[in-house]
Design an enzyme around this catalytic site. Structure first.
Site, PDB file in Angstrom:
ATOM      1  N   HIS A  21       0.839  -1.206   0.000  1.00  0.00           N
ATOM      2  CA  HIS A  21       0.000   0.000   0.000  1.00  0.00           C
ATOM      3  C   HIS A  21       0.876   1.259   0.000  1.00  0.00           C
ATOM      4  O   HIS A  21       0.613   2.212  -0.729  1.00  0.00           O
ATOM      5  CB  HIS A  21      -0.893   0.050   1.248  1.00  0.00           C
ATOM      6  CG  HIS A  21      -1.875  -1.079   1.379  1.00  0.00           C
ATOM      7  ND1 HIS A  21      -2.037  -1.788   2.540  1.00  0.00           N
ATOM      8  CD2 HIS A  21      -2.768  -1.602   0.498  1.00  0.00           C
ATOM      9  CE1 HIS A  21      -2.998  -2.691   2.386  1.00  0.00           C
ATOM     10  NE2 HIS A  21      -3.451  -2.609   1.162  1.00  0.00           N
ATOM     11  N   SER A 132      -3.190  -7.712   2.938  1.00  0.00           N
ATOM     12  CA  SER A 132      -3.484  -7.569   4.368  1.00  0.00           C
ATOM     13  C   SER A 132      -3.905  -8.919   4.950  1.00  0.00           C
ATOM     14  O   SER A 132      -3.583  -9.241   6.100  1.00  0.00           O
ATOM     15  CB  SER A 132      -4.591  -6.539   4.576  1.00  0.00           C
ATOM     16  OG  SER A 132      -4.160  -5.277   4.149  1.00  0.00           O
TER      17      SER A 132
HETATM   18  P1  ADP Z   1      -5.513  -6.089   0.729  1.00  0.00           P
HETATM   19  O1  ADP Z   1      -5.833  -6.539  -0.678  1.00  0.00           O
HETATM   20  O2  ADP Z   1      -4.064  -5.917   1.023  1.00  0.00           O
HETATM   21  O3  ADP Z   1      -6.259  -6.856   1.760  1.00  0.00           O
HETATM   22  P2  ADP Z   1      -7.070  -3.594   0.670  1.00  0.00           P
HETATM   23  O4  ADP Z   1      -8.453  -4.015   0.447  1.00  0.00           O
HETATM   24  O5  ADP Z   1      -6.854  -2.706   1.815  1.00  0.00           O
HETATM   25  O6  ADP Z   1      -6.033  -4.669   0.870  1.00  0.00           O
HETATM   26  O7  ADP Z   1      -6.515  -2.959  -0.678  1.00  0.00           O
HETATM   27  C1  ADP Z   1      -6.636  -1.619  -1.042  1.00  0.00           C
HETATM   28  C2  ADP Z   1      -6.003  -1.442  -2.392  1.00  0.00           C
HETATM   29  O8  ADP Z   1      -4.617  -1.721  -2.307  1.00  0.00           O
HETATM   30  C3  ADP Z   1      -6.525  -2.346  -3.499  1.00  0.00           C
HETATM   31  O9  ADP Z   1      -6.535  -1.616  -4.702  1.00  0.00           O
HETATM   32  C4  ADP Z   1      -5.512  -3.431  -3.588  1.00  0.00           C
HETATM   33  O10 ADP Z   1      -5.441  -3.987  -4.879  1.00  0.00           O
HETATM   34  C5  ADP Z   1      -4.262  -2.633  -3.303  1.00  0.00           C
HETATM   35  N1  ADP Z   1      -3.195  -3.495  -2.824  1.00  0.00           N
HETATM   36  C6  ADP Z   1      -3.271  -4.405  -1.847  1.00  0.00           C
HETATM   37  N2  ADP Z   1      -2.106  -5.036  -1.683  1.00  0.00           N
HETATM   38  C7  ADP Z   1      -1.243  -4.498  -2.597  1.00  0.00           C
HETATM   39  C8  ADP Z   1       0.106  -4.742  -2.933  1.00  0.00           C
HETATM   40  N3  ADP Z   1       0.816  -5.673  -2.324  1.00  0.00           N
HETATM   41  N4  ADP Z   1       0.642  -4.010  -3.902  1.00  0.00           N
HETATM   42  C9  ADP Z   1      -0.095  -3.075  -4.529  1.00  0.00           C
HETATM   43  N5  ADP Z   1      -1.381  -2.803  -4.279  1.00  0.00           N
HETATM   44  C10 ADP Z   1      -1.953  -3.503  -3.311  1.00  0.00           C
END
Ligand code: ADP
Length: 162
Positions: A21, A132
Site C-alpha cells: 500500500h 493484508s
Molecule cells: P488487501 O488486498 O491488502 O487486503 P485492501 O483491500 O486494503 O487490501 O486494498 C486496497 C487497495 O490496495 C486495493 O486496490 C488493492 O489492490 C491494493 N493493494 C493491496 N495489496 C497491494 C500490494 N501488495 N501491492 C499493490 N497494491 C496492493
C-alpha cells in the site's frame, strides 16, 4: 468545478496497512499532489484494528510526507468522492488475478457516478505477494512481519494480543 482535480482517493480496508500500500501511495504522489487514503468502515466481524486505529496508523506512517491524508468512510465510495469533490479512484494492481475484481468494481463505480475515473498502479515486484489477509494470517500464527509492514503498524501489532 473543473473536472481536473489534484486529489486521488485510495480506498481500501488497510487492515493493516502494508508496504505494498505504501508503495502505491508513494507512486501516486509522483502523479497527484494529494492522496487521500480512505479506510472503508466495513462489516468485517474480526478486524485486526478498528477503522479509527487504521486511520491513526496510516497517519503515523505518512507523518512528515506532505500530500497524504488519512480518513475513513462508510457507505458508497462514490458518495464519499462526491462529497470530497474528488473523482480519481486509485487502486493497486498486483497481478492478473486482481484484474477481474477491479474491473468489475470500476465499471460499477462509473455506473453509479459517471465522473469517476480509476487509476491503477502496480507496486514494486517485491511487494506483489503482499496482502493484508496474508499479513493477518502470518501475524495470528506468530510470524514476524517486520519489513512487510510500516514500523508504526509493526509496533502496534507487537502490542496487540494474538
Ligand atoms: P488487501 O488486498 O491488502 O487486503 P485492501 O483491500 O486494503 O487490501 O486494498 C486496497 C487497495 O490496495 C486495493 O486496490 C488493492 O489492490 C491494493 N493493494 C493491496 N495489496 C497491494 C500490494 N501488495 N501491492 C499493490 N497494491 C496492493
Amino acid at each position: 468545478m473543473s473536472k481536473k482535480t489534484p486529489v486521488a482517493v485510495y480506498p481500501g480496508s488497510f487492515d493493516p496497512l502494508h508496504l505494498g500500500h505504501v508503495d502505491i501511495v508513494r507512486r501516486a504522489l509522483t502523479i497527484f499532489p494529494n492522496v487521500v487514503v480512505a479506510v472503508l468502515e466495513n462489516t468485517d466481524k474480526l478486524p485486526l484494528f478498528s477503522p479509527a486505529q487504521r486511520v491513526e496508523l496510516i497517519r503515523d506512517t505518512f507523518a512528515g510526507m506532505s500530500g497524504v491524508e488519512a480518513t475513513s468512510f462508510s457507505g458508497l465510495l462514490v458518495d464519499f468522492m462526491r462529497q470530497r469533490q474528488a473523482r480519481i479512484i486509485l487502486r493497486g494492481m498486483r497481478a492478473v488475478s486482481d484484474f477481474e475484481y477491479e474491473f468489475q468494481i470500476a465499471l460499477m463505480n462509473r455506473r453509479l457516478w459517471v465522473e469517476a475515473e480509476h487509476v491503477f498502479l502496480t507496486p514494486n515486484e517485491e511487494y506483489t505477494y503482499l496482502s493484508s489477509r496474508v499479513i493477518r494470517e502470518v501475524w495470528r500464527l506468530g510470524g514476524d512481519v517486520t519489513g512487510l509492514v510500516p514500523e508504526p503498524v509493526n509496533r502496534a501489532l507487537k502490542r496487540l494480543p494474538r
